[in-house]
Write a protein that holds these residues in place. Sequence first.
Motif, PDB file in Angstrom:
ATOM      1  N   VAL A 205      31.975  44.454  40.488  1.00  0.00           N
ATOM      2  CA  VAL A 205      33.133  44.305  39.473  1.00  0.00           C
ATOM      3  C   VAL A 205      34.125  42.903  40.299  1.00  0.00           C
ATOM      4  O   VAL A 205      34.490  42.169  39.578  1.00  0.00           O
ATOM      5  N   PHE A 206      34.530  43.364  41.214  1.00  0.00           N
ATOM      6  CA  PHE A 206      35.531  42.593  41.830  1.00  0.00           C
ATOM      7  C   PHE A 206      35.048  41.004  41.992  1.00  0.00           C
ATOM      8  O   PHE A 206      35.674  40.106  41.868  1.00  0.00           O
ATOM      9  N   ASP A 207      33.679  40.857  42.427  1.00  0.00           N
ATOM     10  CA  ASP A 207      33.029  39.745  42.748  1.00  0.00           C
ATOM     11  C   ASP A 207      32.762  38.625  41.662  1.00  0.00           C
ATOM     12  O   ASP A 207      33.204  37.641  41.333  1.00  0.00           O
ATOM     13  N   ILE A 208      32.393  39.544  40.444  1.00  0.00           N
ATOM     14  CA  ILE A 208      32.322  38.736  39.408  1.00  0.00           C
ATOM     15  C   ILE A 208      33.507  38.160  38.821  1.00  0.00           C
ATOM     16  O   ILE A 208      33.665  37.169  38.311  1.00  0.00           O
ATOM     17  N   LEU A 209      34.608  39.256  38.866  1.00  0.00           N
ATOM     18  CA  LEU A 209      35.800  38.748  38.258  1.00  0.00           C
ATOM     19  C   LEU A 209      36.657  37.650  39.020  1.00  0.00           C
ATOM     20  O   LEU A 209      37.152  36.767  38.437  1.00  0.00           O
ATOM     21  N   TYR A 210      36.353  37.753  40.442  1.00  0.00           N
ATOM     22  CA  TYR A 210      36.833  36.531  41.379  1.00  0.00           C
ATOM     23  C   TYR A 210      36.396  35.332  41.031  1.00  0.00           C
ATOM     24  O   TYR A 210      36.901  34.342  40.611  1.00  0.00           O
ATOM     25  N   ARG A 211      34.933  35.372  40.816  1.00  0.00           N
ATOM     26  CA  ARG A 211      34.176  34.148  40.298  1.00  0.00           C
ATOM     27  C   ARG A 211      34.677  33.584  39.058  1.00  0.00           C
ATOM     28  O   ARG A 211      34.500  32.393  38.785  1.00  0.00           O
ATOM     29  N   ILE A 212      34.666  34.640  38.074  1.00  0.00           N
ATOM     30  CA  ILE A 212      35.196  33.986  36.611  1.00  0.00           C
ATOM     31  C   ILE A 212      36.595  33.354  36.561  1.00  0.00           C
ATOM     32  O   ILE A 212      36.610  32.181  36.093  1.00  0.00           O
ATOM     33  N   ILE A 213      37.458  34.066  37.485  1.00  0.00           N
ATOM     34  CA  ILE A 213      38.974  33.418  37.552  1.00  0.00           C
ATOM     35  C   ILE A 213      38.807  32.002  38.413  1.00  0.00           C
ATOM     36  O   ILE A 213      39.348  30.938  38.092  1.00  0.00           O
ATOM     37  N   GLU A 214      37.862  31.965  39.414  1.00  0.00           N
ATOM     38  CA  GLU A 214      37.646  30.854  40.098  1.00  0.00           C
ATOM     39  C   GLU A 214      37.189  29.672  39.198  1.00  0.00           C
ATOM     40  O   GLU A 214      37.490  28.588  39.222  1.00  0.00           O
ATOM     41  N   LEU A 215      36.358  29.946  38.284  1.00  0.00           N
ATOM     42  CA  LEU A 215      35.501  29.092  37.364  1.00  0.00           C
ATOM     43  C   LEU A 215      36.781  28.547  36.460  1.00  0.00           C
ATOM     44  O   LEU A 215      36.934  27.280  36.313  1.00  0.00           O
ATOM     45  N   LYS A 216      37.502  29.514  35.883  1.00  0.00           N
ATOM     46  CA  LYS A 216      38.510  28.995  34.817  1.00  0.00           C
ATOM     47  C   LYS A 216      39.724  28.229  35.816  1.00  0.00           C
ATOM     48  O   LYS A 216      39.971  27.233  35.206  1.00  0.00           O
TER      49      LYS A 216
END
Length: 229
Positions: A205-216
């Motif tokens: 969960v942490f990894d996918i949220l971090y990657r989404i934030i990084e994308l944004k």
Amino acid sequence: MNLDEKLKKRQRLEIKSMYLIEYIYRVLMVKKFLLIPLARSGIHPVGVTAINCIIFPLVLFFIYYHHYILAVVFIQVYAIIDHADGMLARYTDKKTWIGSRLDRFNDNVFFNVIFIFIAISQNISIYLALMVIICMNLHGFIAMFYLQKELRKLKVIRRFGLKKWFMDRNFILGIDCSLMLSIVSLFLLFGWFQALFFTISFIYVFDILYRIIELKVNQNLDKKEYSYE
């Protein structure tokens, strides 16, 4: 050009970023000790992949009957083979449709079912196993069908902080199958069964949220650059 020279040339050409634990399996183990002996043996990569069709039921058997040390040993054998078959196929020009599908079948079944067997063996709520399975598969789905698609649209992908430090050294900071199996092995050895489910779920969960934030963040920076042009 003999086989050793051919394989070493291909290895030099295949310089790419990889996950930290993946590097240990691929470079420090398979590439250093197994790849050339396997290629010399003449064994087909599909034959190597087929070995894992036997190993993962053995892992489940050992987990069910609480033989966790044996389970961990065979989990590590599975992980090594999981890297070796694909590398062997590429380096010997023996990529096949059936080999790719068999490898994917092994992983899809094993990576999901192993958590169910751990829960059953310890009389832990099956909902904890389902929690891990949902987090893991949701992570893969979002990464494949959303993040990869959106990242391709960016002119430049910017990394930040610790992740940038690792990327500058050709390492990807995040969770992959190699790290997941390593965590499973470690927690099985120490008997941290319930903690295993929460730890794996949290990391996905942490990894996918971090990657989404990084994308944004990257998308916003791209928009600003476009507005200045």
